[in-house]
Design a protein around this motif. Structure first.
Motif, PDB file in Angstrom:
ATOM      1  N   ALA A 174      35.853 -19.385 -54.183  1.00  0.00           N
ATOM      2  CA  ALA A 174      37.078 -19.186 -53.711  1.00  0.00           C
ATOM      3  C   ALA A 174      37.870 -17.799 -53.172  1.00  0.00           C
ATOM      4  O   ALA A 174      37.661 -17.351 -52.077  1.00  0.00           O
ATOM      5  CB  ALA A 174      37.949 -20.474 -54.512  1.00  0.00           C
ATOM      6  N   HIS A 175      37.864 -16.882 -54.290  1.00  0.00           N
ATOM      7  CA  HIS A 175      37.856 -15.485 -54.196  1.00  0.00           C
ATOM      8  C   HIS A 175      37.176 -15.263 -52.880  1.00  0.00           C
ATOM      9  O   HIS A 175      37.082 -14.079 -52.612  1.00  0.00           O
ATOM     10  CB  HIS A 175      37.534 -15.215 -55.641  1.00  0.00           C
ATOM     11  N   LEU A 176      36.058 -15.237 -53.144  1.00  0.00           N
ATOM     12  CA  LEU A 176      35.257 -15.224 -52.254  1.00  0.00           C
ATOM     13  C   LEU A 176      35.223 -15.269 -50.453  1.00  0.00           C
ATOM     14  O   LEU A 176      35.033 -14.525 -49.882  1.00  0.00           O
ATOM     15  CB  LEU A 176      33.806 -14.615 -52.443  1.00  0.00           C
ATOM     16  N   ARG A 177      35.721 -16.527 -50.481  1.00  0.00           N
ATOM     17  CA  ARG A 177      36.024 -16.892 -49.270  1.00  0.00           C
ATOM     18  C   ARG A 177      37.625 -16.336 -48.684  1.00  0.00           C
ATOM     19  O   ARG A 177      37.436 -15.761 -47.360  1.00  0.00           O
ATOM     20  CB  ARG A 177      36.677 -18.493 -49.332  1.00  0.00           C
ATOM     21  N   ALA A 178      38.197 -16.258 -49.733  1.00  0.00           N
ATOM     22  CA  ALA A 178      39.489 -15.708 -48.980  1.00  0.00           C
ATOM     23  C   ALA A 178      39.432 -14.172 -49.202  1.00  0.00           C
ATOM     24  O   ALA A 178      40.065 -13.379 -48.064  1.00  0.00           O
ATOM     25  CB  ALA A 178      40.384 -15.794 -50.125  1.00  0.00           C
ATOM     26  N   HIS A 179      38.710 -13.742 -49.268  1.00  0.00           N
ATOM     27  CA  HIS A 179      38.155 -12.458 -49.534  1.00  0.00           C
ATOM     28  C   HIS A 179      37.677 -12.175 -47.920  1.00  0.00           C
ATOM     29  O   HIS A 179      37.905 -10.867 -47.177  1.00  0.00           O
ATOM     30  CB  HIS A 179      37.573 -11.563 -50.200  1.00  0.00           C
ATOM     31  N   ALA A 180      36.579 -12.621 -47.661  1.00  0.00           N
ATOM     32  CA  ALA A 180      35.863 -12.845 -46.860  1.00  0.00           C
ATOM     33  C   ALA A 180      36.847 -13.729 -45.770  1.00  0.00           C
ATOM     34  O   ALA A 180      37.049 -12.536 -44.409  1.00  0.00           O
ATOM     35  CB  ALA A 180      34.996 -13.766 -45.854  1.00  0.00           C
ATOM     36  N   ALA A 181      37.498 -14.152 -45.249  1.00  0.00           N
ATOM     37  CA  ALA A 181      38.410 -14.144 -44.149  1.00  0.00           C
ATOM     38  C   ALA A 181      40.214 -13.392 -44.245  1.00  0.00           C
ATOM     39  O   ALA A 181      40.322 -13.248 -42.504  1.00  0.00           O
ATOM     40  CB  ALA A 181      39.773 -16.010 -44.547  1.00  0.00           C
ATOM     41  N   GLU A 182      40.361 -12.759 -45.433  1.00  0.00           N
ATOM     42  CA  GLU A 182      40.774 -12.061 -44.528  1.00  0.00           C
ATOM     43  C   GLU A 182      40.278 -10.658 -44.141  1.00  0.00           C
ATOM     44  O   GLU A 182      41.106  -9.760 -43.364  1.00  0.00           O
ATOM     45  CB  GLU A 182      41.226 -10.780 -46.696  1.00  0.00           C
ATOM     46  N   GLN A 183      39.239 -10.122 -44.775  1.00  0.00           N
ATOM     47  CA  GLN A 183      38.641  -8.998 -44.038  1.00  0.00           C
ATOM     48  C   GLN A 183      38.097  -9.394 -42.485  1.00  0.00           C
ATOM     49  O   GLN A 183      39.174  -8.678 -41.532  1.00  0.00           O
ATOM     50  CB  GLN A 183      37.343  -9.141 -44.512  1.00  0.00           C
ATOM     51  N   GLN A 184      38.330 -10.691 -42.474  1.00  0.00           N
ATOM     52  CA  GLN A 184      38.313 -11.420 -41.165  1.00  0.00           C
ATOM     53  C   GLN A 184      39.227 -10.948 -40.232  1.00  0.00           C
ATOM     54  O   GLN A 184      39.538 -10.700 -38.877  1.00  0.00           O
ATOM     55  CB  GLN A 184      37.414 -12.552 -40.731  1.00  0.00           C
ATOM     56  N   ALA A 185      40.245 -11.701 -40.645  1.00  0.00           N
ATOM     57  CA  ALA A 185      41.602 -10.859 -39.971  1.00  0.00           C
ATOM     58  C   ALA A 185      42.439  -9.744 -39.914  1.00  0.00           C
ATOM     59  O   ALA A 185      42.650  -9.625 -38.702  1.00  0.00           O
ATOM     60  CB  ALA A 185      42.324 -11.499 -41.114  1.00  0.00           C
ATOM     61  N   ALA A 186      41.385  -8.791 -40.990  1.00  0.00           N
ATOM     62  CA  ALA A 186      42.037  -7.918 -40.555  1.00  0.00           C
ATOM     63  C   ALA A 186      40.968  -6.797 -39.962  1.00  0.00           C
ATOM     64  O   ALA A 186      41.647  -6.854 -38.649  1.00  0.00           O
ATOM     65  CB  ALA A 186      41.648  -6.686 -41.784  1.00  0.00           C
ATOM     66  N   GLY A 187      40.219  -7.117 -39.330  1.00  0.00           N
ATOM     67  CA  GLY A 187      38.981  -6.930 -38.615  1.00  0.00           C
ATOM     68  C   GLY A 187      39.461  -7.311 -37.040  1.00  0.00           C
ATOM     69  O   GLY A 187      39.543  -6.193 -36.163  1.00  0.00           O
ATOM     70  N   ALA A 188      40.005  -8.509 -36.706  1.00  0.00           N
ATOM     71  CA  ALA A 188      40.588  -9.128 -35.767  1.00  0.00           C
ATOM     72  C   ALA A 188      41.617  -8.240 -35.166  1.00  0.00           C
ATOM     73  O   ALA A 188      42.009  -8.154 -33.941  1.00  0.00           O
ATOM     74  CB  ALA A 188      40.975 -10.147 -35.825  1.00  0.00           C
ATOM     75  N   THR A 189      42.651  -8.346 -35.884  1.00  0.00           N
ATOM     76  CA  THR A 189      44.373  -6.734 -36.164  1.00  0.00           C
ATOM     77  C   THR A 189      43.481  -5.246 -35.632  1.00  0.00           C
ATOM     78  O   THR A 189      44.063  -5.249 -34.675  1.00  0.00           O
ATOM     79  CB  THR A 189      44.934  -7.327 -37.600  1.00  0.00           C
ATOM     80  N   ALA A 190      42.884  -5.235 -36.558  1.00  0.00           N
ATOM     81  CA  ALA A 190      42.340  -3.722 -35.659  1.00  0.00           C
ATOM     82  C   ALA A 190      41.368  -3.703 -34.750  1.00  0.00           C
ATOM     83  O   ALA A 190      41.996  -3.005 -33.592  1.00  0.00           O
ATOM     84  CB  ALA A 190      40.505  -2.961 -36.934  1.00  0.00           C
ATOM     85  N   GLY A 191      41.241  -4.829 -34.020  1.00  0.00           N
ATOM     86  CA  GLY A 191      40.292  -4.607 -32.604  1.00  0.00           C
ATOM     87  C   GLY A 191      41.711  -4.661 -31.679  1.00  0.00           C
ATOM     88  O   GLY A 191      41.459  -4.247 -30.528  1.00  0.00           O
ATOM     89  N   ALA A 192      42.239  -6.401 -32.393  1.00  0.00           N
ATOM     90  CA  ALA A 192      43.253  -6.062 -31.286  1.00  0.00           C
ATOM     91  C   ALA A 192      43.696  -4.603 -30.830  1.00  0.00           C
ATOM     92  O   ALA A 192      44.650  -4.134 -29.665  1.00  0.00           O
ATOM     93  CB  ALA A 192      44.437  -7.534 -31.938  1.00  0.00           C
ATOM     94  N   ALA A 193      44.059  -3.745 -31.834  1.00  0.00           N
ATOM     95  CA  ALA A 193      45.227  -2.780 -31.829  1.00  0.00           C
ATOM     96  C   ALA A 193      43.931  -2.397 -30.797  1.00  0.00           C
ATOM     97  O   ALA A 193      44.798  -0.891 -30.292  1.00  0.00           O
ATOM     98  CB  ALA A 193      45.479  -2.108 -33.092  1.00  0.00           C
ATOM     99  N   GLY A 194      43.077  -1.921 -30.950  1.00  0.00           N
ATOM    100  CA  GLY A 194      42.471  -0.824 -30.211  1.00  0.00           C
ATOM    101  C   GLY A 194      42.137  -1.400 -29.066  1.00  0.00           C
ATOM    102  O   GLY A 194      42.389  -0.349 -27.771  1.00  0.00           O
ATOM    103  N   ARG A 195      42.094  -2.600 -28.878  1.00  0.00           N
ATOM    104  CA  ARG A 195      42.298  -2.706 -27.014  1.00  0.00           C
ATOM    105  C   ARG A 195      43.595  -2.529 -26.703  1.00  0.00           C
ATOM    106  O   ARG A 195      43.641  -1.632 -25.623  1.00  0.00           O
ATOM    107  CB  ARG A 195      41.743  -4.168 -26.977  1.00  0.00           C
TER     108      ARG A 195
END
Length: 205
Positions: A174-195
């Motif tokens: 469960a911790h690994l799934r939550a961490h992966a989701a956080e990383q994915q959300a952070a990556g999406a946010t960074a990508g949106a900011a870059g665009r």
């Protein structure tokens, strides 16, 4: 003497979980029986000490702020919490006996005081683990407990151990799934900011 040895020990850089003084000791790894370095923080936790060494080709050292000295050992020591029940598993398994020693296939083993689970070379481990607050209650997660006597009698229970290990594995997953989701959300946010920044720069041009 011991005090002189402690005073002359070289300085090491240690990053430890939590706060407070650590009392270090050596015990046997529960799976391999190899020596492992542990630390006890008062009566609250046991920490496992890991040593991370830089590549052989790299020459590393640490400049420690406040101590005004250079630590020549470039290794990094990390102390992370370990469940004390993991350290007790092989000792409790040995103490309960079982079909092989009792010569009864249906036997679940013997109830014994926790103190009898420790052998002669495990006195140090006993000294530290028995100082942990709430250890007796925690043992109920993996042991059948008989409270009819002055000292609680414990017997390792295979069904309880399997359930306990399953819950631990599920918690890690469960911790690994939550961490992966956080990383994915952070990556999406960074990508949106870059665009957005790219679009802003294009409009300025």
């Amino acid at each position: 003497d011991d005090i002189a040895k402690r005073r002359t020990m070289p300085t090491r850089l240690l990053v430890a979980h939590g706060e407070g003084e650590l009392i270090f000791f050596v015990a046997r790894h529960p799976r391999t029986s190899d020596p492992m370095m542990l630390g006890r923080r008062a009566d609250s936790a046991i920490l496992e000490v890991h040593r991370h060494v830089p590549p052989k080709a790299a020459k590393a050292s640490w400049l420690v702020a406040g101590l005004e000295q250079v630590v020549q050992d470039g290794a990094l020591y990390l102390a992370t919490p370990i469940d004390p029940l993991l350290l007790l598993l092989p000792l409790l398994e040995r103490a309960r006996g079982g079909a092989s020693s009792l010569k009864r296939e249906s036997s679940a083993g013997l109830y014994k005081p926790l103190s009898e689970a420790f052998g002669g070379d495990e006195a140090g481990l006993e000294q530290h683990l028995t100082r942990l607050s709430g250890l007796s209650e925690r043992l109920r997660a993996i042991c059948d407990v008989n409270d009819k006597y002055g000292e609680p009698m414990v017997r390792l229970s295979d069904p309880l151990v399997l359930g306990w290990l399953r819950r631990k594995a599920e918690a890690v997953a469960a911790h690994l799934r939550a961490h992966a989701a956080e990383q994915q959300a952070a990556g999406a946010t960074a990508g949106a900011a870059g665009r957005a920044m790219t679009q802003f720069d294009c409009e300025d041009d």
